[in-house]
Design a protein around this motif. Structure first.
Motif, PDB file in Angstrom:
ATOM      1  N   ASP A 293       0.844  -1.187   0.000  1.00 18.76           N
ATOM      2  CA  ASP A 293       0.000   0.000   0.000  1.00 18.76           C
ATOM      3  C   ASP A 293       0.883   1.242   0.000  1.00 18.76           C
ATOM      4  N   ASN A 294       0.451   2.253  -0.744  1.00 14.90           N
ATOM      5  CA  ASN A 294       1.020   3.602  -0.635  1.00 14.90           C
ATOM      6  C   ASN A 294       2.543   3.643  -0.744  1.00 14.90           C
ATOM      7  N   ILE A 295       3.074   3.069  -1.810  1.00 15.76           N
ATOM      8  CA  ILE A 295       4.522   3.153  -2.030  1.00 15.76           C
ATOM      9  C   ILE A 295       4.855   4.535  -2.569  1.00 15.76           C
ATOM     10  N   LYS A 296       5.570   5.313  -1.768  1.00 14.34           N
ATOM     11  CA  LYS A 296       5.761   6.737  -2.057  1.00 14.34           C
ATOM     12  C   LYS A 296       6.566   6.985  -3.328  1.00 14.34           C
ATOM     13  N   GLU A 297       7.399   6.026  -3.749  1.00 16.20           N
ATOM     14  CA  GLU A 297       8.168   6.236  -4.971  1.00 16.20           C
ATOM     15  C   GLU A 297       7.275   6.271  -6.210  1.00 16.20           C
TER      16      GLU A 297
END
Length: 608
Positions: A293-297
């Protein structure tokens, strides 16, 4: 004489590292084992399509069995299986990639869908198992193979009986890992990691019509957007995020070049509280396999306020699939997603402005947060940033900008156009009423992010606008005719003499309306500095120490106060002060007590 050779890694040394460090979350082992089954089926299906294997005439599927009594967890596929030689090659030689070897052999024909490194993925089973067995039969019609190891330096391999091609992994769950022998726990993990895998997954199937796959093998985001209905989008949203509030709108991502990207981003109904907005969830998949979830890259930080599913086969994952490698392609994907969001908002603004206004209260914080985090996003949406006014209209913030002042104007002390705003309609109701009476307008900046956002707008447009809270410059906004200096000084002297607050400054203006006897003004800059100090733990200064009590000579109470007795002047002066303070802020206990006493005394004098 020099001698060359190959360094050999012992499994005795390798296995503890794999068990402890390969995966950040222990429960990912199930994803890896099931994903290997998907790989095996994908390979077999492609070989059948190429005419190099014979179709079994049965549904491709993965069966998962939980046997709490036997303390085993089994994952079985009906893919291409392995020969004894392949077991030695792909299982015994840790981290030798069967998928990589397969792709090299069938590079032109195989296409997408092979997830990856079978060797290491298989060994993730030892994170929860004390012993693992493999029963496999190759599509090549060679003898079936049984392989077994406790994860240390030895293994056993022999022929066995197996009727159909495919592979069965039997994990003997270790002591202390009994949670993975609970059917509800395995169901939970399969739903989390395998919801969209491309072949049906069954848990403890009975082999009859009652069996129902746990996963959706053809998720909506894979369909052509032109073929999707609104109801399908809403249904997919409910099933994926268990949110039964309808999303405001959505963006269907569908791109094949220069990188492959599919997905759906949903704008959920939200509240103004930024903390609640942080609960968004964007699920990242690679070839329908859940990554995280929500991988900032991949997902820009501000888009994590949304709910969504993104599937990108081109993201460069490390061997555990848990982290992205630093790659320019990832940056391009991230920028593309941001652009698509900006395009969607702009399209809605241009084509359905009323719908856009309806959604604004829900998406405004997200949009503002995006502008603060990504100035490229701001550049794309700056023309569609709107604010509601105290008169109930919506206006683009850019329409409120004035003409850009020159450097010479700045040197002369000239300021850019003031944009008046309200941060709390209830607390600032008196000021709002005065503005309306004077035919003036102000915008509502009443979310947690607005103090930061107005500063950002000022920073981006330093010579076109400045934001002034409605109670910070009310004399400048509302004053009418000039006041004679002698009238002004006499009033100031009376107030200075009787005011309970000896620190507050006093000035006199003649407002356009005579309804209000006085208001409190606090300089915008000083108030912002005070609020910033409190926010960063430096101790919030009392803005009232820098406040001014502005008397309205148009009001009959103010214009007539000089003719009153000193006793009445004292009561009236402080009553005017407290009423002005009440319009500005909540009174503290001591102020409130004094206000009540002063009110009672004033009433007594009025009645006697």
């Amino acid at each position: 004489m020099a001698k060359t050779g190959k360094i050999k890694i012992s499994s005795e040394n390798m296995m503890p590292i794999i068990k402890k460090w390969l995966y950040s979350d222990k429960d990912i082992f199930l994803r890896e084992i099931v994903a290997n089954g998907v790989d095996a089926i994908t390979k077999h299906k492609k070989l059948v399509d190429m005419g190099e294997a014979v179709s079994m005439g049965k549904e491709y599927r993965i069966n998962v069995y939980v046997d709490e009594k036997a303390k085993t967890l089994t994952v079985e596929d009906n893919g291409l299986g392995m020969t004894a030689e392949e077991v030695e090659k792909y299982i015994t030689q840790i981290a030798f990639s069967g998928a990589e070897d397969f792709l090299q052999k069938y590079e032109k024909a195989s296409g997408d869908g092979i997830i990856g490194h079978f060797g290491l993925g298989f060994y993730s089973a030892y994170m929860v198992s004390e012993n693992v067995e493999i029963f496999t039969k190759s599509y090549k019609d060679e003898a079936a193979v049984h392989w077994e190891s406790d994860g240390n330096s030895t293994y056993k391999i022999s022929e066995t009986e197996k009727a159909e091609n495919g592979t069965k992994i039997v994990m003997h769950i270790a002591k202390g890992e009994e949670e993975f022998l609970k059917e509800f726990r395995i169901r939970e993990l399969l739903k989390k990691y395998c919801s969209f895998m491309p072949f049906p997954i069954y848990l403890n199937p009975k082999g009859d019509d009652s069996d129902k796959a746990l996963n959706n093998t053809a998720p909506l985001y894979l369909k052509d957007p032109k073929e999707c209905t609104d109801e399908e989008y809403k249904s997919f949203y409910r099933e994926t995020f268990m949110d039964f509030n309808e999303p405001l709108f959505w963006i269907h991502l569908n791109m094949d070049y220069p990188f492959r990207l599919k997905g759906i981003l949903y704008f959920p109904q939200v509240k103004k509280d930024l903390v609640q907005l942080e609960k968004g969830q964007v699920k990242l998949y690679c070839n329908q396999v859940f990554i995280a979830d929500n991988i900032k890259e991949v997902i820009p930080e501000f888009l994590m306020l949304l709910n969504g599913v993104i599937d990108c086969p081109d993201i460069p994952l490390n061997v555990s699939r848990s982290f992205l490698q630093n790659d320019k392609q990832v940056q391009k994907i991230s920028k593309h997603i941001t652009k698509k969001v900006a395009d969607k908002l702009t399209s809605l603004y241009n084509n359905d402005i009323e719908r856009y206004k309806e959604c604004w209260k829900d998406v405004s914080t997200f949009v503002k947060f995006g502008c603060l985090k990504d100035e490229d996003f701001y550049d794309k949406v700056q023309k569609i940033l709107i604010y509601k006014t105290i008169n109930g209209e919506y206006k683009p913030i850019a329409d409120l900008f004035g003409e850009e002042i020159s450097d010479q104007d700045v040197e002369k002390g000239m300021q850019p156009t003031a944009i008046y705003y309200v941060s709390d309609e209830a607390q600032q109701a008196q000021y709002v009423a005065m503005f309306k009476d004077a035919g003036l307008d102000a915008i509502l900046c009443d979310t947690l992010i607005d103090p930061h956002f107005v500063s950002f707008i000022e920073y981006k447009n330093p010579k076109k606008c400045r934001f002034v809270r409605i109670d910070a410059d009310i004399d400048g906004a509302l004053k009418g005719a000039e006041v004679a200096s002698e009238d002004s000084q006499a009033l100031i002297d009376v107030f200075k003499k009787h005011l309970i607050n000896k620190e507050i400054a006093v000035k006199v203006e003649r407002f356009k309306s005579g309804k209000v006897p006085a208001v409190v003004n606090v300089d915008e800059f000083m108030r912002r500095m005070s609020e910033m100090g409190g926010m960063y733990g430096m101790g919030e200064m009392d803005p009232i120490k820098n406040a001014t009590l502005v008397l309205n000579l148009t009001n009959p109470v103010i214009s007539g106060i000089l003719s009153q007795s000193e006793e009445k002047q004292s009561l009236v002066v402080n009553q005017i002060y407290y009423l002005a303070m009440l319009s500005y802020k909540k009174l503290d206990p001591e102020e409130l007590s004094n206000f009540v006493e002063n009110s009672a005394e004033l009433l007594y004098n009025y009645c006697k």
